[in-house]
Design a protein around this motif. Structure first.
Motif, short mmCIF file in Angstrom:
data_model
loop_
_atom_site.label_atom_id
_atom_site.label_comp_id
_atom_site.label_asym_id
_atom_site.label_seq_id
_atom_site.Cartn_x
_atom_site.Cartn_y
_atom_site.Cartn_z
N ALA A 177 0.52 -1.17 -0.15
CA ALA A 177 0.05 0.12 -0.03
C ALA A 177 1.20 1.21 0.01
O ALA A 177 0.40 2.16 -0.47
CB ALA A 177 -0.77 -0.28 1.51
N ALA A 178 2.20 1.06 0.68
CA ALA A 178 3.32 2.13 0.83
C ALA A 178 3.19 2.50 -0.01
O ALA A 178 3.01 3.59 -1.06
CB ALA A 178 3.78 2.61 1.82
N TYR A 179 3.69 1.67 -1.20
CA TYR A 179 4.56 1.47 -2.05
C TYR A 179 3.80 2.43 -3.27
O TYR A 179 3.78 3.41 -4.19
CB TYR A 179 4.92 0.27 -2.73
CG TYR A 179 5.33 0.31 -4.66
CD1 TYR A 179 6.68 0.17 -3.96
CD2 TYR A 179 4.88 0.38 -5.90
CE1 TYR A 179 7.12 0.79 -5.85
CE2 TYR A 179 5.58 0.04 -6.26
CZ TYR A 179 6.69 0.01 -6.41
OH TYR A 179 7.43 0.13 -8.17
N LEU A 180 2.44 1.18 -3.79
CA LEU A 180 1.87 1.90 -4.54
C LEU A 180 0.89 3.68 -4.18
O LEU A 180 0.33 4.54 -5.44
CB LEU A 180 0.03 0.86 -4.18
CG LEU A 180 0.24 -0.08 -4.81
CD1 LEU A 180 -0.87 -1.17 -4.94
CD2 LEU A 180 0.67 -0.59 -6.23
N LYS A 181 0.75 3.87 -3.23
CA LYS A 181 0.79 5.74 -2.59
C LYS A 181 1.76 6.34 -3.10
O LYS A 181 1.52 7.58 -4.07
CB LYS A 181 0.08 5.45 -1.44
CG LYS A 181 -1.35 5.21 -0.72
CD LYS A 181 -1.20 6.00 0.68
CE LYS A 181 -2.16 4.74 1.47
NZ LYS A 181 -2.74 4.51 2.60
N ASP A 182 3.00 5.96 -3.45
CA ASP A 182 4.10 6.56 -3.85
C ASP A 182 3.84 6.61 -5.55
O ASP A 182 3.97 7.72 -5.98
CB ASP A 182 5.20 6.17 -3.16
CG ASP A 182 6.04 7.14 -1.11
OD1 ASP A 182 5.00 7.27 -1.27
OD2 ASP A 182 6.31 5.76 -0.85
N LEU A 183 3.30 5.40 -5.79
CA LEU A 183 3.78 5.04 -7.04
C LEU A 183 2.78 6.20 -7.91
O LEU A 183 2.74 7.03 -9.23
CB LEU A 183 3.41 4.17 -7.28
CG LEU A 183 3.53 3.51 -9.33
CD1 LEU A 183 4.82 3.94 -9.79
CD2 LEU A 183 2.93 1.87 -9.19
N ALA A 184 1.11 6.86 -6.84
CA ALA A 184 0.52 7.52 -7.48
C ALA A 184 0.15 8.58 -7.63
O ALA A 184 -0.27 9.26 -8.50
CB ALA A 184 -0.75 6.89 -6.57
N ALA A 185 0.99 9.06 -6.37
CA ALA A 185 1.88 10.45 -6.54
C ALA A 185 2.48 11.16 -7.86
O ALA A 185 2.47 11.91 -8.48
CB ALA A 185 2.49 10.44 -5.16
#
Length: 397
Positions: free
Chosen positions: A194-202
């Motif tokens: 989840a942390a990885y995907l939030k960074d990628l989405a940003a």
């Protein structure tokens, strides 16, 4: 041996027990997991479509009201991710999420992936044949769908090695009575992903690309948690079953050399062969549903608050639906298997899975002149998501 999902012998061959269940007790209570086992195709199919059941009950009741203990506090990060995806929620939330995600996951978009899937499969098989074979699961079955979903999501090459371990650990929570260690591993994996995907989405919001994360960030009605939950679901559902259909399928072909020879001699059988391999050794053996209103199945009353275990592997071998169900028939045309589920939770990724399987099996048949089993494989201990530890094969052009 009765139904025993923790017994390696049962996991390796559950079909005799399924036959007994279908004949003698198509609805039976299984005390170790506090579930009702449903084994016949007609019942499984009907209950998948019955809105008196749901993947969750939290939209209508609390844990206490359903007679269930509260979830451990350390589970919270896991369920925050999982329940933000469409699989573990019910209407109206499910309806909204599926409609939004479907905008970015159209049949035309999926079909446009076929040339890339074919190229990836061909490259993997060429490398496999060039080195004389190896573990077909680790070297062909796993990398293909993981690479496809990683490219779809727009995950950079250097990060893709993280995906398979995250998925395997998250899926460990779905096994029956998972160990405490498996639960903690699932929570860590869900949190890290989840942390990885939030960074990628940003990153994608600032500089959109031609990928699914970028497309999802462009849907204003989708919250950040829902975007993350959707991507996690696409990874897990988008490759776990495909990996196991490939491994289980080739193991089935090695055990049925006449059918393998038939397929080699008539490549037009490939579409029905893929469907038959999904039916004959189903990768997802069980799918669970909560009973939201009292139901009755074969005269057995199952009260609100119960959990039913729909035995996909048994339903797909039901002689009431499939002629000679224990025979592998790669030309079987009347094949209403329920490997992808049914009803509102029917697998959104089914078209992509079919493309991946067609291209994977096709590449191995086209590019490997000979494939020989080196040793009998062992099954992984998991029962719900059922697959091989490895499939050691020698290969030559």
């Amino acid at each position: 041996m009765r139904f025993d999902p923790w017994n390696p012998n049962f996991v390796a061959h559950p079909y005799d027990v399924y036959d007994e269940l279908r004949r003698e007790s198509p609805v039976s209570y299984f005390e170790p997991t506090n579930q009702w086992l449903i084994s016949r195709h007609a019942d499984v199919n009907a209950l998948l479509r019955d809105r008196r059941l749901g993947r969750s009950y939290l939209h209508v009741a609390t844990h206490e009201e359903f007679g269930r203990p509260p979830e451990p506090e350390f589970h919270e990060p896991f369920w925050r991710v999982i329940r933000a995806g469409m699989l573990d929620v019910e209407p109206p939330v499910h309806t909204r999420l599926r409609r939004l995600v479907s905008k970015a996951f159209t049949p035309r978009m999926v079909e446009s992936l076929r040339p890339r899937v074919r190229a990836i499969a061909g490259g993997l098989v060429d490398a496999f044949v060039e080195k004389g074979g190896g573990d077909l699961v680790a070297e062909v079955a796993e990398p293909l769908p993981v690479t496809v979903i990683a490219e779809m999501l727009g995950i950079p090459d250097q990060d893709r090695h993280l995906l398979r371990p995250w998925s395997a650990q998250i899926c460990g929570m779905y096994e029956l009575n998972p160990t405490l260690g498996a639960q903690h591993a699932a929570v860590r994996a869900a949190s890290d992903f989840a942390a990885y995907l939030k960074d990628l989405a940003a990153v994608r919001r600032r500089a959109p690309g031609d990928d699914l994360v970028s497309a999802l960030t462009g849907i204003p009605e989708l919250t950040e948690d829902e975007l993350v939950g959707t991507c996690v679901l696409l990874l897990n559902a988008g490759h776990e079953a495909t990996v196991n259909v490939t491994g289980n399928g080739w193991w089935a072909l090695f055990r049925n050399p006449g059918e393998l020879a038939r397929l080699r001699g008539d490549r037009s059988l490939l579409p029905t062969a893929v469907e038959e391999l999904m039916r004959w050794d189903t990768p997802l053996q069980m799918f669970e549903r909560w009973v939201l209103e009292d139901i009755e199945v074969h005269g057995v009353e199952i009260p609100r608050g119960s959990e039913v275990a729909l035995l996909f592997g048994s339903a797909n071998r039901d002689p009431a639906v499939f002629e000679e169900p224990d025979r592998l028939d790669l030309g079987r045309v009347d094949n209403p298997h329920i490997t992808f589920g049914a009803g509102i939770h029917f697998c959104l990724g089914a078209p992509l899975a079919r493309i991946e399987l067609m291209e994977s099996f096709g590449a191995l048949l086209d590019r490997a002149g000979t494939l020989d089993l080196r040793r009998e494989p062992e099954w992984k201990p998991g029962y719900i998501i059922r697959g091989l530890r490895a499939l050691e094969v020698s290969a030559a052009a």
